[in-house]
Write a protein that holds these residues in place. Structure first.
Motif, PDB file in Angstrom:
ATOM      1  N   THR B 136      31.983 -22.234  17.210  1.00 26.08           N
ATOM      2  CA  THR B 136      30.975 -21.403  16.419  1.00 26.08           C
ATOM      3  C   THR B 136      30.119 -22.219  15.477  1.00 26.08           C
ATOM      4  OG1 THR B 136      32.981 -21.351  14.820  1.00 26.08           O
ATOM      5  CG2 THR B 136      32.914 -19.744  16.435  1.00 26.08           C
ATOM      6  N   GLN B 137      29.869 -23.343  16.053  1.00 29.19           N
ATOM      7  CA  GLN B 137      29.150 -24.521  15.235  1.00 29.19           C
ATOM      8  C   GLN B 137      27.792 -23.878  14.791  1.00 29.19           C
ATOM      9  OE1 GLN B 137      27.388 -27.576  17.607  1.00 29.19           O
ATOM     10  NE2 GLN B 137      28.956 -26.994  19.074  1.00 29.19           N
ATOM     11  N   ASP B 138      26.979 -22.776  15.300  1.00 28.36           N
ATOM     12  CA  ASP B 138      25.601 -22.279  15.025  1.00 28.36           C
ATOM     13  C   ASP B 138      25.786 -21.706  13.733  1.00 28.36           C
ATOM     14  OD1 ASP B 138      27.584 -20.763  16.657  1.00 28.36           O
ATOM     15  OD2 ASP B 138      25.953 -19.217  16.871  1.00 28.36           O
ATOM     16  N   ASN B 139      27.037 -21.396  13.189  1.00 22.21           N
ATOM     17  CA  ASN B 139      27.027 -20.599  11.774  1.00 22.21           C
ATOM     18  C   ASN B 139      26.346 -21.436  10.745  1.00 22.21           C
ATOM     19  OD1 ASN B 139      28.222 -18.458  12.818  1.00 22.21           O
ATOM     20  ND2 ASN B 139      30.310 -18.717  11.957  1.00 22.21           N
ATOM     21  N   ILE B 140      26.797 -22.735  10.756  1.00 22.02           N
ATOM     22  CA  ILE B 140      26.417 -23.601   9.557  1.00 22.02           C
ATOM     23  C   ILE B 140      26.083 -24.877   9.996  1.00 22.02           C
ATOM     24  CG2 ILE B 140      28.760 -24.012   8.911  1.00 22.02           C
ATOM     25  CD1 ILE B 140      27.939 -23.603   5.823  1.00 22.02           C
ATOM     26  N   SER B 141      25.207 -25.462   9.500  1.00 20.26           N
ATOM     27  CA  SER B 141      24.903 -26.842   9.932  1.00 20.26           C
ATOM     28  C   SER B 141      24.509 -28.118   9.270  1.00 20.26           C
ATOM     29  CB  SER B 141      23.647 -26.871  11.227  1.00 20.26           C
ATOM     30  OG  SER B 141      22.610 -26.316  10.469  1.00 20.26           O
ATOM     31  N   SER B 142      24.514 -27.468   7.792  1.00 21.00           N
ATOM     32  CA  SER B 142      24.382 -28.366   6.575  1.00 21.00           C
ATOM     33  C   SER B 142      24.831 -28.051   5.515  1.00 21.00           C
ATOM     34  CB  SER B 142      22.743 -29.020   6.457  1.00 21.00           C
ATOM     35  OG  SER B 142      22.328 -27.700   5.756  1.00 21.00           O
ATOM     36  N   PHE B 143      24.866 -29.130   4.337  1.00 21.42           N
ATOM     37  CA  PHE B 143      25.562 -28.667   3.070  1.00 21.42           C
ATOM     38  C   PHE B 143      24.775 -27.514   2.406  1.00 21.42           C
ATOM     39  CE2 PHE B 143      27.414 -32.711   3.762  1.00 21.42           C
ATOM     40  CZ  PHE B 143      28.696 -32.697   3.408  1.00 21.42           C
ATOM     41  N   ASP B 144      23.411 -27.423   2.712  1.00 17.58           N
ATOM     42  CA  ASP B 144      22.513 -26.534   2.151  1.00 17.58           C
ATOM     43  C   ASP B 144      22.975 -25.149   2.416  1.00 17.58           C
ATOM     44  OD1 ASP B 144      21.387 -28.498   0.721  1.00 17.58           O
ATOM     45  OD2 ASP B 144      19.682 -28.570   2.593  1.00 17.58           O
ATOM     46  N   GLU B 145      23.474 -25.038   3.426  1.00 15.97           N
ATOM     47  CA  GLU B 145      23.787 -23.701   3.966  1.00 15.97           C
ATOM     48  C   GLU B 145      24.927 -22.935   3.685  1.00 15.97           C
ATOM     49  OE1 GLU B 145      23.217 -23.244   8.311  1.00 15.97           O
ATOM     50  OE2 GLU B 145      21.638 -24.857   8.204  1.00 15.97           O
ATOM     51  N   LEU B 146      25.829 -23.783   2.872  1.00 11.73           N
ATOM     52  CA  LEU B 146      27.076 -23.389   2.218  1.00 11.73           C
ATOM     53  C   LEU B 146      26.872 -22.429   1.134  1.00 11.73           C
ATOM     54  CD1 LEU B 146      29.199 -26.604   1.525  1.00 11.73           C
ATOM     55  CD2 LEU B 146      29.792 -24.754   3.055  1.00 11.73           C
ATOM     56  N   SER B 147      27.026 -21.016   1.522  1.00 17.27           N
ATOM     57  CA  SER B 147      26.848 -20.157   0.475  1.00 17.27           C
ATOM     58  C   SER B 147      27.857 -18.905   0.803  1.00 17.27           C
ATOM     59  CB  SER B 147      25.477 -19.643   0.474  1.00 17.27           C
ATOM     60  OG  SER B 147      25.174 -18.684   1.582  1.00 17.27           O
ATOM     61  N   VAL B 148      27.969 -18.069  -0.106  1.00 15.46           N
ATOM     62  CA  VAL B 148      28.783 -16.754   0.109  1.00 15.46           C
ATOM     63  C   VAL B 148      28.223 -15.979   1.373  1.00 15.46           C
ATOM     64  CG1 VAL B 148      29.908 -14.823  -0.985  1.00 15.46           C
ATOM     65  CG2 VAL B 148      29.240 -16.754  -2.422  1.00 15.46           C
ATOM     66  N   ASP B 149      27.019 -15.717   1.713  1.00 15.59           N
ATOM     67  CA  ASP B 149      26.302 -15.282   2.759  1.00 15.59           C
ATOM     68  C   ASP B 149      26.716 -15.651   4.240  1.00 15.59           C
ATOM     69  OD1 ASP B 149      25.223 -13.700   0.758  1.00 15.59           O
ATOM     70  OD2 ASP B 149      23.553 -14.918   0.684  1.00 15.59           O
ATOM     71  N   GLN B 176      26.124 -28.959  -6.503  1.00 13.06           N
ATOM     72  CA  GLN B 176      25.840 -27.888  -7.339  1.00 13.06           C
ATOM     73  C   GLN B 176      26.437 -26.499  -6.340  1.00 13.06           C
ATOM     74  OE1 GLN B 176      24.557 -28.025 -10.311  1.00 13.06           O
ATOM     75  NE2 GLN B 176      24.181 -30.208 -10.243  1.00 13.06           N
ATOM     76  N   LYS B 177      27.382 -26.477  -5.716  1.00  8.98           N
ATOM     77  CA  LYS B 177      27.838 -25.400  -4.835  1.00  8.98           C
ATOM     78  C   LYS B 177      29.254 -24.986  -5.377  1.00  8.98           C
ATOM     79  CE  LYS B 177      24.592 -25.261  -1.470  1.00  8.98           C
ATOM     80  NZ  LYS B 177      24.060 -24.072  -1.202  1.00  8.98           N
ATOM     81  N   TRP B 178      29.860 -25.718  -5.995  1.00  7.80           N
ATOM     82  CA  TRP B 178      31.285 -25.493  -6.375  1.00  7.80           C
ATOM     83  C   TRP B 178      31.486 -24.015  -6.952  1.00  7.80           C
ATOM     84  CZ3 TRP B 178      36.162 -26.885  -5.135  1.00  7.80           C
ATOM     85  CH2 TRP B 178      37.108 -26.679  -5.951  1.00  7.80           C
ATOM     86  N   ASN B 179      30.735 -23.549  -8.037  1.00 10.69           N
ATOM     87  CA  ASN B 179      30.723 -22.109  -8.678  1.00 10.69           C
ATOM     88  C   ASN B 179      30.527 -21.150  -7.573  1.00 10.69           C
ATOM     89  OD1 ASN B 179      31.499 -23.273 -11.094  1.00 10.69           O
ATOM     90  ND2 ASN B 179      29.630 -23.720 -11.701  1.00 10.69           N
ATOM     91  N   ASP B 180      29.396 -21.699  -6.714  1.00 11.11           N
ATOM     92  CA  ASP B 180      28.986 -20.475  -5.512  1.00 11.11           C
ATOM     93  C   ASP B 180      30.282 -19.999  -4.881  1.00 11.11           C
ATOM     94  OD1 ASP B 180      26.682 -20.636  -6.884  1.00 11.11           O
ATOM     95  OD2 ASP B 180      25.842 -21.923  -5.283  1.00 11.11           O
ATOM     96  N   VAL B 181      30.929 -21.034  -4.077  1.00 13.30           N
ATOM     97  CA  VAL B 181      31.831 -20.897  -3.210  1.00 13.30           C
ATOM     98  C   VAL B 181      33.185 -20.890  -3.432  1.00 13.30           C
ATOM     99  CG1 VAL B 181      30.241 -22.035  -1.469  1.00 13.30           C
ATOM    100  CG2 VAL B 181      31.801 -23.446  -2.468  1.00 13.30           C
TER     101      VAL B 181
END
Lengths: 228, 274
Positions: B136-149, B176-181
């Motif tokens: 399922t690797q196509d879901n996410i490919s970098s740190f930038d894409e880490l988000s609730v969506d 700057q992703k800790w609070n988001d995720v």
């Protein structure tokens, strides 16, 4: 101090015990006086979670009920419902590990009394339903209660399988045993001690009450002073 | 109680002969194994090494090499989280060498004089990576894409107890992703559990060391944390104080920083020391 682990643990153990009762009672009643080909195999499978390490049970549950598991993927596609990482997952783990205790106690309870009393009631025209509630249940009650208490106590203490399938999510799936484990690992002895005392009290009360209750009942039974 | 009664019944029903044979076999096994251990004690230098779980595979290999070089040495390995291993040592567990996945627990033992301070060495480093399931690797490919969506669940070790989890938290804070995720995070008791969650597809993303990611066929590394995003990942080793085999323990620690051992660390994805 955050007491959510206490309420969560009671909720999980309570729900699990209730479900174990709903499934275990009819199954035990049905199995108690029947002989069929492969019964030993079926009973051995029911007992397996008791001898397997809980982590193995958790691993199996994760692969069955996980997003890509046989049951998990079906639940997800049909109801959009995910068990893993929810308190329901903790309930599932508790059911699987405590079911053998409930089953064993209840089967033994239904085998203990003379089956002829039931037959006698049938000949006098009592319905199956009436015989079950007025004869079988009162006679099997002590064993059934033992099964319930043991299931509840076991559910309360469940750790390995729970951690695997429910994960450790603070304020969501942090049951008392999980809280204790992570507090000990973090070297937070104070929190660990408080929770150890709480779970000790809960477990001790349950088992103590069971022993006290069954002793009193056996006494009443042998002296003929049947209390209601 | 009912359970005990049933168990008794089962035992009674089992054929007596089978029971006797089994008891005989158990006894003979006990006698045989006890003979074996006494023989070994008299001949070899034996000591125990407590190793942070993330080093279990590589350490097995290194110990095998070491025992082949010095055939009078017999090493027993004990695995666990660094915190648990340190607590075992403070409670007097018979351990000669402690290999910690971070400096926190080593410093703690140092403060209370549980280790011989001049034997303490940094033996390797590691890199924190973000892994996803291969299928399922196509879901996410970098740190930038880490988000609730984009993701539903993120697994990392409990930052309070698992070093890899602590570094993962630092990374998420740095970018700057800790609070988001935060609401998506599932805490695991060790890195192995993080891998299991990713392998079984129950979390979308996991944070592990590169050396751990290499042990799994089913995960794919999609991001490598910049070393500036977290405190340095350092494995340290030291000899435990007041033990009989401290000389042998020290020799083993010296071997861990030798070129030979360092190249094995490298093979397993660890960073060699300068």
């Amino acid at each position: 101090m955050n007491f959510s682990p206490l309420w969560l643990s009671l909720k999980v153990a309570g729900t699990a015990t209730f479900i174990v009762l709903i499934i275990g009672l009819p199954l035990a009643r049905w199995m108690a006086r029947r002989q069929f080909y492969g019964k030993t195999v079926v009973e051995s499978i029911i007992m397996l979670p008791m001898v397997l390490p809980p982590t193995v049970v958790g691993f199996a549950l994760l692969y069955l009920f996980g997003k890509n598991g046989w049951i998990g993927s079906w639940l997800w596609e049909t109801f959009g419902f995910q068990i893993v990482f929810t308190w329901i997952g903790a309930v599932l783990a508790a059911i699987v590990v405590s079911f053998p205790l409930m089953y064993q106690s209840t089967v033994a309870a239904f085998q203990k009394y003379d089956v002829n009393v039931e037959h006698a009631a049938y000949t006098m025209g009592a319905s199956r339903w009436k015989v079950f509630w007025t004869l079988s249940m009162p006679l099997a009650w002590p064993g059934l209660l033992a099964g319930l208490i043991l299931s509840f106590a076991r559910s309360l203490g469940e750790f390995g399988a729970t951690l695997m399938i429910a994960g450790y999510i603070p304020n969501k799936t942090d049951t008392i045993p999980l809280t204790i484990y992570f507090a000990v690992e973090a070297g937070d002895k104070e929190t660990a001690t408080i929770w150890v005392l709480i779970i000790l009290t809960l477990g001790f009360s349950a088992v103590f009450w069971l022993n006290w209750w069954s002793k009193r009942n056996v006494f009443a039974f042998t002296t003929g002073k049947k209390d209601t | 109680m009912a359970v005990v009664n049933t168990l008794n019944n089962i035992i009674n029903k089992a054929k007596a002969r089978t029971a006797r044979i089994m008891i005989f076999m158990l006894c003979s096994m006990l006698i045989l194994t006890s003979c074996q251990t006494t023989d070994e004690i008299s001949e070899n230098t034996e000591f125990t090494v407590s190793v942070a779980s993330s080093m279990s595979n590589v350490m097995e290999d290194i110990v095998k090499q070491y025992e082949q070089t010095y055939d009078d040495v017999k090493i027993t390995l004990n695995y666990g989280g660094s915190g648990k291993l340190a607590q075992q040592i403070t409670q007097g567990a018979p351990v000669d060498v402690f290999v910690s996945a971070n400096t926190y627990w080593m410093d703690k033992l140092h403060e209370d004089d549980f280790i011989i301070s001049n034997t303490q060495k940094t033996i390797a480093g590691n890199t924190l990576v973000m892994v996803v399931n291969k299928n399922t690797q196509d879901n996410i490919s970098s740190f930038d894409e880490l988000s609730v969506d984009n993701v539903q669940h993120i697994a990392l070790g409990d930052p309070e107890t698992v070093p890899a989890g602590k570094y993962a938290k630092e990374v998420l804070q740095s970018i700057q992703k800790w609070n988001d995720v935060a609401s998506l995070i599932v805490l695991a008791k060790d890195v192995r559990q993080v891998l299991t969650y990713v392998e079984s597809g129950n979390v979308d993303v996991g944070f592990v060391y590169v050396s751990d990611a290499m042990t799994s066929e089913e995960v794919q590394i999609v991001g490598q944390a910049d070393s500036a995003w977290h405190s340095p990942i350092m494995y340290t080793a030291a000899a435990v104080a007041n033990r009989n085999e401290s000389e042998a323990a020290e020799a083993f620690i010296q071997y861990l920083i030798s070129d030979q051992a360092q190249s094995i660390f490298d093979d397993y994805g660890f960073e060699m020391i300068e």
